[in-house]
Design a protein around this motif. Structure first.
Motif, PDB file in Angstrom:
ATOM      1  N   ILE A  12       2.837   2.520   2.870  1.00 37.56           N
ATOM      2  CA  ILE A  12       2.154   3.217   3.858  1.00 37.56           C
ATOM      3  C   ILE A  12       0.534   2.841   3.683  1.00 37.56           C
ATOM      4  CG2 ILE A  12       1.387   5.420   4.844  1.00 37.56           C
ATOM      5  CD1 ILE A  12       4.066   6.405   4.307  1.00 37.56           C
ATOM      6  N   VAL A  13       0.344   2.730   2.279  1.00 42.11           N
ATOM      7  CA  VAL A  13      -1.181   2.453   1.917  1.00 42.11           C
ATOM      8  C   VAL A  13      -1.300   1.024   2.298  1.00 42.11           C
ATOM      9  CG1 VAL A  13      -2.721   2.340  -0.058  1.00 42.11           C
ATOM     10  CG2 VAL A  13      -1.240   4.493   0.305  1.00 42.11           C
ATOM     11  N   VAL A  14      -0.478   0.358   1.831  1.00 42.71           N
ATOM     12  CA  VAL A  14      -0.616  -1.223   2.152  1.00 42.71           C
ATOM     13  C   VAL A  14      -0.701  -1.466   3.497  1.00 42.71           C
ATOM     14  CG1 VAL A  14       0.336  -3.421   1.734  1.00 42.71           C
ATOM     15  CG2 VAL A  14       0.293  -1.957  -0.270  1.00 42.71           C
ATOM     16  N   ALA A  15       0.288  -1.341   4.259  1.00 43.10           N
ATOM     17  CA  ALA A  15       0.329  -1.323   5.889  1.00 43.10           C
ATOM     18  C   ALA A  15      -0.841  -0.984   6.515  1.00 43.10           C
ATOM     19  CB  ALA A  15       1.560  -0.564   6.256  1.00 43.10           C
ATOM     20  N   ASN A  16      -1.363   0.151   6.259  1.00 45.38           N
ATOM     21  CA  ASN A  16      -2.561   1.001   6.841  1.00 45.38           C
ATOM     22  C   ASN A  16      -3.869   0.119   6.499  1.00 45.38           C
ATOM     23  OD1 ASN A  16      -3.631   2.760   8.619  1.00 45.38           O
ATOM     24  ND2 ASN A  16      -4.046   4.205   6.907  1.00 45.38           N
ATOM     25  N   MET A  17      -4.084  -0.424   5.276  1.00 47.74           N
ATOM     26  CA  MET A  17      -5.047  -1.188   4.991  1.00 47.74           C
ATOM     27  C   MET A  17      -5.269  -2.739   5.507  1.00 47.74           C
ATOM     28  SD  MET A  17      -5.454   0.090   0.899  1.00 47.74           S
ATOM     29  CE  MET A  17      -7.096  -1.048   0.686  1.00 47.74           C
ATOM     30  N   VAL A  18      -3.935  -3.379   5.148  1.00 50.03           N
ATOM     31  CA  VAL A  18      -4.098  -4.613   5.745  1.00 50.03           C
ATOM     32  C   VAL A  18      -3.838  -4.724   7.234  1.00 50.03           C
ATOM     33  CG1 VAL A  18      -2.759  -6.941   5.500  1.00 50.03           C
ATOM     34  CG2 VAL A  18      -3.125  -5.431   3.558  1.00 50.03           C
ATOM     35  N   GLY A  19      -5.101  -4.981   8.006  1.00 54.12           N
ATOM     36  CA  GLY A  19      -4.649  -5.265   9.430  1.00 54.12           C
ATOM     37  C   GLY A  19      -5.373  -6.775   9.742  1.00 54.12           C
ATOM     38  N   VAL A  20      -6.289  -6.657  10.619  1.00 53.32           N
ATOM     39  CA  VAL A  20      -6.478  -7.731  11.353  1.00 53.32           C
ATOM     40  C   VAL A  20      -7.920  -8.173  10.475  1.00 53.32           C
ATOM     41  CG1 VAL A  20      -8.013  -6.869  13.135  1.00 53.32           C
ATOM     42  CG2 VAL A  20      -7.197  -9.436  13.413  1.00 53.32           C
TER      43      VAL A  20
END
Length: 503
Positions: free
Chosen positions: A79-87
């Protein structure tokens, strides 16, 4: 003896559920040694704990204290990684190399941003362990300072703080997806992503967990593959990652400081797991671990991606781009050849799916916790029998859709940026305040490097707010207006001016 334990420690506050089977009235205890429990014990175990009426089809509207924690450490990290790594990591380089034409300086920029994010993560970890409850800044600021301040943070997050980034990520998905499906409009693709991920999370927590885990693992794997491909490709001679004479001057200059503001936006989201504390197993151990490990993973990915782009793509070619945000598509062509732009576009799209999914998940939980505390928002606290806060999820996705259709999400994101930075800074300041005011508070985890790490985060946050107000004064005033509007809602929904014991 069994009955006494249930009376003293009701199921709502326990991390480990009692053995037995769940009925519509609660948990029916399992027989021990072949002998049934006495009737009083069964009645106590089956007694429903409903502090207020539930919605039709909803088992309990105080869910964050009664739902069975089912999220593992691995999922919390995802969840942390997904929320941080965007565009952000795929677009920022195009704006940075013009003023910072040095591989060493760019790597230092992204490393410093990671250190600041890590300082915030370490501070939030202490608060999550000492004050374990979902809600993020809403809960922390309510407990440390005043429920009204916590509500203003929660109000900002619940209305646009999650919906605007969700809309931005969805629109970026639509834009990059056009590289692969040019016959579909970006807006259609964006709305489809929002409601597609919403449907997954409405289907139940278990399906949401599986989707989040695998979409994030796939994203990380593809980014690592991109980094490896970049370092295996032919290196251009003009870029060096060793310090040169002018590099230190660039690091101390204003361009570096301004670029750091955009880097910190790319790193935002390191506090994601603090919004779902009560859904995580053993939260006092796993929440601090998740924010720490998740942030470290992202630092490696961010530094690696930018180094790979710089290693293969001439700075002069990046400078010549008409649209600097397309730097990743250009780098893809240098790494993979003519089809590289589409390959990288597909990678970015897959990454944005997990990012939007994480925002759908954690953003709705802020509304849930606020609904538990305020009578006027109680409907948002409702969960279905499988523990899914369906109304809160739908409301948040509806707000994101409105922002998408109106085309105002980028403006909204800009004017709330200062507000979100302010609430994060106040939360980290709360670590210091609690250390002074409540030295005897049980702290299963203590911030590493205290007080240096919180002070580093506060110093950089202060600079970011100063820069934002100076560069965008009217947008900052609009953000302040959004916060003040929350005061009206706070009192209208049953909030009180006098501070009471807030747990």
């Amino acid at each position: 003896m069994f009955a006494f334990r249930f009376e003293e420690e009701p199921f709502e506050g326990r991390q480990n559920p009692p053995k037995g089977r769940r009925t519509q009235f609660g948990w029916k205890p399992k027989m021990q040694s072949g002998k049934p429990m006495n009737n009083s014990a069964v009645l106590i175990a089956q007694r429903p704990e409903m502090p207020f009426p539930t919605q039709p089809g909803v088992s309990n509207t105080n869910p964050s204290r009664s739902a069975i924690p089912s999220v593992s450490l691995m999922t919390a990290i995802c969840i942390v990684v997904a929320n941080m790594v965007g565009v952000g990591v795929f677009t920022s380089l195009g704006f940075q190399v013009t003023g910072l034409p040095s591989g060493f300086v760019i790597v230092c920029l992204w490393t410093l941003g990671g250190v600041v994010a890590l300082s915030g993560a370490l501070s939030y970890g202490e608060l999550a362990a000492a004050l374990p409850r979902s809600g993020g800044e809403y809960h922390f600021l309510s407990r440390i300072f005043h429920p009204m301040l916590g509500f203003l943070a929660g109000w900002t997050s619940a209305t646009v703080g999650f919906a605007a980034p969700m809309a931005l990520a969805a629109m970026a998905f639509g834009t990059y997806m056009q590289q692969l499906a040019p016959w579909v409009s970006p807006l259609t693709l964006s709305v489809a992503l929002v409601w597609g991920t919403t449907a997954v999370h409405l289907a139940g927590l278990r399906r949401g967990v599986l989707f989040q885990d695998w979409s994030t693992i796939l994203k990380v794997g593809l980014i690592l593959a991109l980094i490896c491909a970049g370092f295996l490709a032919r290196k251009i001679p003009e870029v060096s990652f060793l310090p040169m004479g002018k590099d230190w001057h660039l690091i101390m200059g204003g361009t570096f400081a301004v670029s750091l503001n955009y880097v910190m936006y790319a790193y935002s989201g390191w506090n994601a797991s603090t919004y779902i504390v009560n859904e995580i197993r053993d939260p006092q151990r796993n929440v601090p671990r998740s924010v720490l490990l998740g942030t470290l993973v992202v630092i490696v990915l961010y530094v690696g991606v930018n180094a790979a782009f710089l290693r293969t793509t001439p700075i002069t070619a990046i400078d010549a781009l008409k649209n600097p945000e397309n730097v990743s598509l250009l780098a893809g062509q240098y790494v993979f050849g003519n089809a590289g732009g589409k390959i990288v576009a597909g990678l970015i799209c897959l990454g944005l799916v997990s990012a939007v999914s994480s925002l759908v998940w954690i953003g709705s939980r802020v509304s849930v916790v606020m609904g538990e505390d305020l009578p006027g928002l109680r409907l948002l606290a409702g969960r279905s029998e499988d523990g899914t806060p369906r109304l809160a999820i739908v409301v948040q996705s509806a707000i994101a859709t409105i922002l998408l259709l109106s085309g105002t999400f980028s403006d909204v994101l800009l004017y709330i940026q200062m507000a979100l930075t302010l609430f994060s800074a106040l939360t980290v300041l709360g670590v210091i305040v609690l250390r002074i005011r409540e030295p005897g508070l049980e702290r299963p985890y203590r911030t590493w490097g205290y007080p240096v790490t919180p002070l580093v985060f506060l110093a950089v946050s202060g600079f970011m707010m100063y820069y934002t107000v100076r560069q965008y004064p009217w947008q900052s005033l609009a953000g302040l207006g959004t916060i003040l509007a929350g005061l009206i809602v706070y009192f209208a929904t049953g909030g009180k001016l006098k501070r009471e014991e807030h747990v």
